[in-house]
Design a protein around this motif. Structure first.
Motif, short mmCIF file in Angstrom:
data_model
loop_
_atom_site.label_atom_id
_atom_site.label_comp_id
_atom_site.label_asym_id
_atom_site.label_seq_id
_atom_site.Cartn_x
_atom_site.Cartn_y
_atom_site.Cartn_z
N SER A 61 23.11 3.17 0.37
CA SER A 61 23.79 2.57 1.52
C SER A 61 22.84 1.84 2.46
CB SER A 61 24.53 3.66 2.31
OG SER A 61 23.67 4.72 2.65
N SER A 62 21.53 1.96 2.27
CA SER A 62 20.55 1.31 3.15
C SER A 62 19.45 0.67 2.32
CB SER A 62 19.90 2.33 4.10
OG SER A 62 20.85 3.01 4.88
N GLN A 63 18.83 -0.36 2.87
CA GLN A 63 17.56 -0.79 2.33
C GLN A 63 16.49 0.19 2.80
OE1 GLN A 63 17.83 -5.10 3.66
NE2 GLN A 63 16.80 -5.39 1.70
N VAL A 64 15.54 0.45 1.93
CA VAL A 64 14.50 1.42 2.27
C VAL A 64 13.13 0.78 2.07
CG1 VAL A 64 13.57 3.72 1.84
CG2 VAL A 64 16.01 3.30 1.50
N TRP A 65 12.25 1.01 3.03
CA TRP A 65 10.89 0.46 3.04
C TRP A 65 9.96 1.65 3.21
CZ3 TRP A 65 9.36 -4.95 4.08
CH2 TRP A 65 8.02 -5.12 4.41
N VAL A 66 9.11 1.91 2.22
CA VAL A 66 8.21 3.07 2.26
C VAL A 66 6.78 2.59 2.09
CG1 VAL A 66 7.58 5.27 1.21
CG2 VAL A 66 9.98 4.57 1.27
N VAL A 67 5.93 2.95 3.06
CA VAL A 67 4.49 2.71 2.98
C VAL A 67 3.82 4.05 2.72
CG1 VAL A 67 2.44 1.99 4.25
CG2 VAL A 67 4.59 0.75 4.56
N THR A 68 3.02 4.15 1.67
CA THR A 68 2.45 5.43 1.30
C THR A 68 1.04 5.30 0.72
OG1 THR A 68 2.80 7.43 -0.04
CG2 THR A 68 3.53 5.34 -0.99
N HIS A 69 0.26 6.38 0.87
CA HIS A 69 -1.01 6.51 0.16
C HIS A 69 -0.83 7.29 -1.14
CE1 HIS A 69 -3.61 4.97 3.30
NE2 HIS A 69 -3.03 5.75 4.19
N SER A 70 0.31 7.95 -1.28
CA SER A 70 0.49 8.94 -2.34
C SER A 70 0.96 8.31 -3.64
CB SER A 70 1.52 10.00 -1.89
OG SER A 70 1.86 10.84 -2.96
N GLU A 71 0.13 8.41 -4.67
CA GLU A 71 0.52 7.94 -6.00
C GLU A 71 1.69 8.77 -6.53
OE1 GLU A 71 -0.59 5.37 -7.63
OE2 GLU A 71 -2.46 4.83 -6.61
N GLN A 72 1.68 10.06 -6.23
CA GLN A 72 2.76 10.92 -6.71
C GLN A 72 4.10 10.53 -6.11
OE1 GLN A 72 2.21 15.13 -5.99
NE2 GLN A 72 4.23 15.67 -6.80
N LEU A 73 4.12 10.25 -4.80
CA LEU A 73 5.37 9.84 -4.18
C LEU A 73 5.83 8.50 -4.74
CD1 LEU A 73 7.65 10.10 -2.14
CD2 LEU A 73 6.12 9.15 -0.40
N ALA A 74 4.90 7.56 -4.90
CA ALA A 74 5.26 6.25 -5.43
C ALA A 74 5.82 6.37 -6.84
CB ALA A 74 4.05 5.32 -5.41
N GLU A 75 5.20 7.18 -7.68
CA GLU A 75 5.68 7.36 -9.06
C GLU A 75 7.03 8.06 -9.09
OE1 GLU A 75 2.54 9.47 -10.95
OE2 GLU A 75 1.14 7.75 -10.93
N SER A 76 7.20 9.07 -8.23
CA SER A 76 8.48 9.78 -8.19
C SER A 76 9.60 8.86 -7.72
CB SER A 76 8.38 11.00 -7.26
OG SER A 76 7.45 11.94 -7.75
N ALA A 77 9.33 8.05 -6.69
CA ALA A 77 10.34 7.12 -6.20
C ALA A 77 10.65 6.05 -7.23
CB ALA A 77 9.87 6.49 -4.89
N GLU A 78 9.63 5.57 -7.94
CA GLU A 78 9.86 4.57 -8.98
C GLU A 78 10.76 5.13 -10.07
OE1 GLU A 78 7.43 1.74 -12.17
OE2 GLU A 78 6.37 3.31 -11.07
N ALA A 79 10.51 6.37 -10.47
CA ALA A 79 11.32 6.98 -11.53
C ALA A 79 12.78 7.13 -11.12
CB ALA A 79 10.74 8.35 -11.89
N ARG A 80 13.02 7.39 -9.83
CA ARG A 80 14.38 7.63 -9.36
C ARG A 80 15.10 6.34 -8.94
NH1 ARG A 80 11.24 11.77 -9.01
NH2 ARG A 80 12.00 13.92 -8.89
N CYS A 81 14.34 5.36 -8.47
CA CYS A 81 14.95 4.13 -7.94
C CYS A 81 14.85 2.95 -8.89
CB CYS A 81 14.31 3.75 -6.60
SG CYS A 81 14.38 5.03 -5.34
N GLY A 82 13.97 3.02 -9.88
CA GLY A 82 13.79 1.90 -10.80
C GLY A 82 13.09 0.71 -10.18
N THR A 83 12.38 0.92 -9.08
CA THR A 83 11.67 -0.16 -8.40
C THR A 83 10.17 0.08 -8.50
OG1 THR A 83 13.49 -0.47 -6.84
CG2 THR A 83 11.35 -1.37 -6.22
N ARG A 84 9.46 -0.89 -9.02
CA ARG A 84 8.02 -0.75 -9.17
C ARG A 84 7.33 -0.83 -7.82
NH1 ARG A 84 5.70 -4.67 -13.53
NH2 ARG A 84 7.09 -3.30 -14.72
N PRO A 85 6.39 0.09 -7.54
CA PRO A 85 5.64 0.01 -6.27
C PRO A 85 4.84 -1.29 -6.19
CG PRO A 85 5.35 2.17 -7.31
CD PRO A 85 6.04 1.29 -8.32
N ARG A 86 4.74 -1.81 -4.98
CA ARG A 86 3.93 -2.99 -4.73
C ARG A 86 2.57 -2.53 -4.21
NH1 ARG A 86 8.09 -7.30 -1.86
NH2 ARG A 86 9.81 -7.03 -3.33
N ARG A 87 1.53 -2.92 -4.92
CA ARG A 87 0.19 -2.49 -4.54
C ARG A 87 -0.39 -3.48 -3.55
NH1 ARG A 87 -2.68 1.59 -6.01
NH2 ARG A 87 -1.15 2.07 -7.64
#
Length: 377
Positions: A327-353
């Motif tokens: 229901s919302s656009q989401v913008w996440v800034v992170t240092h965590s590779e684990q969070l980025a990988e987990s979010a990619e697996a669930r959202c289907g969106t590749r992290p931008r480095r």
């Protein structure tokens, strides 16, 4: 309305960058590459729309601190520039807003290091070409009136105030009002205080709260709204149980004040109050309220949400990000590779480095147009 693209130039480490915006936007990178400056650029667009851009830039050190920090050619009119493009898919309308701010001329009125608004423009596009709704250069403002013609607005803007805020407050320009409401609805969560006196740990007045305040000060009321007004905490309960090894939320019916606690499996008869929770536990509850509130904002931006969280809490956090993305656009800034990988697996969106290129903040693999190579939206 959804944010479709953003650009920023001459702001801190952002020399000149433009990017297309997806439903979920994950930014990861090392310290000092400028991830937070991308996040901050969006905040400053919102500040311009709300009418407090000058205050926000002054609070971060003034124009001398906000201007591009790298080498630059001598330019007579060196300016910070922001632009966003929003699309109303239901009405097939594209809104474009840009604002430019620079230093005060030596002989002009105003304070030396506050930003001076040099140019603003809002246009809409419903067909083959954009139509200008408002344009400002210096203190004079031109706006499209009821008859469809550009006319001079009777009030002149101060050098440090934005025309879009001035016109929006006038209440006579529906397109400007629509755009302002969309931007005003964005929410930015730049971490939460977790000390003993943190707003997250305090009871708050029991007032129906469909959205979490950006400082988290109405957390108890948001949780009470979900529990006693929406009466549906299935997803929230699942997230808390997953993050805290089977713990459950306790939200008593509020009186004058709303409060909450956690019940852990090892102590089933005791409610742990907010002041007793760890920094990571109270921060996770704040993030849960931001991402699962009764009414979701059009855009939710999280800056380093993994701070203080145990690694076991990151997959549940990624689950909440994926849920909010419905229901919302989401913008996440992170240092965590684990969070980025987990979010990619669930959202289907590749992290931008996020990287540094020639001293400026850039996105690895991004074209000059702002599109990403092989990005799944």
């Amino acid at each position: 309305m959804q944010l479709r693209s953003m650009s920023a130039a001459n702001y801190r480490s952002l020399r000149a960058i433009r990017m297309d915006i997806a439903g979920v936007n994950l930014f990861i990178g090392e310290n000092g590459v400028g991830k937070s400056n991308l996040y901050r650029a969006l905040q400053l667009v919102q500040a311009a729309v709300r009418g407090n851009l000058a205050h926000e830039i002054a609070a971060e050190g003034g124009m001398s601190s906000a201007l591009w920090s790298g080498p630059r050619r001598e330019e007579k009119n060196f300016r910070i520039k922001f632009e966003v493009e929003l699309i109303d898919e239901e009405r097939a309308i594209i809104f474009r807003y840009r604002v430019e701010a620079g230093l005060r001329p030596p002989a002009a009125a105003g304070f030396a290091f506050e930003p001076q608004i040099k140019m603003e423009e809002l246009s809409i596009e419903t067909g083959s070409r954009p139509v200008t709704m408002m344009k400002r250069a210096g203190p004079g403002i031109m706006v499209r009136g009821e008859r469809g013609r550009m006319e001079e607005y009777p009030e002149r803007a101060l050098a440090s105030e934005t025309a879009i805020a001035l016109l929006g407050d006038a209440g006579h320009y529906p397109e400007i009002g629509t755009f302002r409401r969309a931007i005003d609805g964005w929410r930015f969560y730049h971490g939460f205080r977790t000390d003993r006196d943190s707003p997250l740990r305090q009871p708050c007045l029991a007032v129906t709260s469909p959205l979490l305040d950006e400082d988290g000060s109405n957390l108890a009321a948001v949780l009470a709204t979900l529990t006693h007004i929406r009466e549906d905490t299935v997803e929230l309960d699942r997230a808390i149980a997953s993050a805290f090894n089977g713990a459950r939320l306790s939200v008593p019916p509020p009186g004058v004040y709303a409060d909450f606690g956690l019940i852990f499996p090892d102590f089933p008869k005791r409610v742990f109050q907010p002041r007793e929770l760890s920094d990571g536990q109270i921060r996770f509850l704040g993030l849960a309220a931001a991402l699962m509130s009764y009414r979701q904002p059009p855009l939710i931006a999280l800056n380093e949400p993994e701070a203080s969280l145990h690694p076991d809490m990151l997959p549940p956090l990624a689950d909440m990000v994926a849920g909010a993305a419905h229901s919302s656009q989401v913008w996440v800034v992170t240092h965590s590779e684990q969070l980025a990988e987990s979010a990619e697996a669930r959202c289907g969106t590749r992290p931008r480095r996020v990287i540094r290129r020639d001293g400026a903040t850039w996105i690895d693999g991004m074209r000059l147009t702002g599109a990403m190579d092989n990005e799944t939206e």
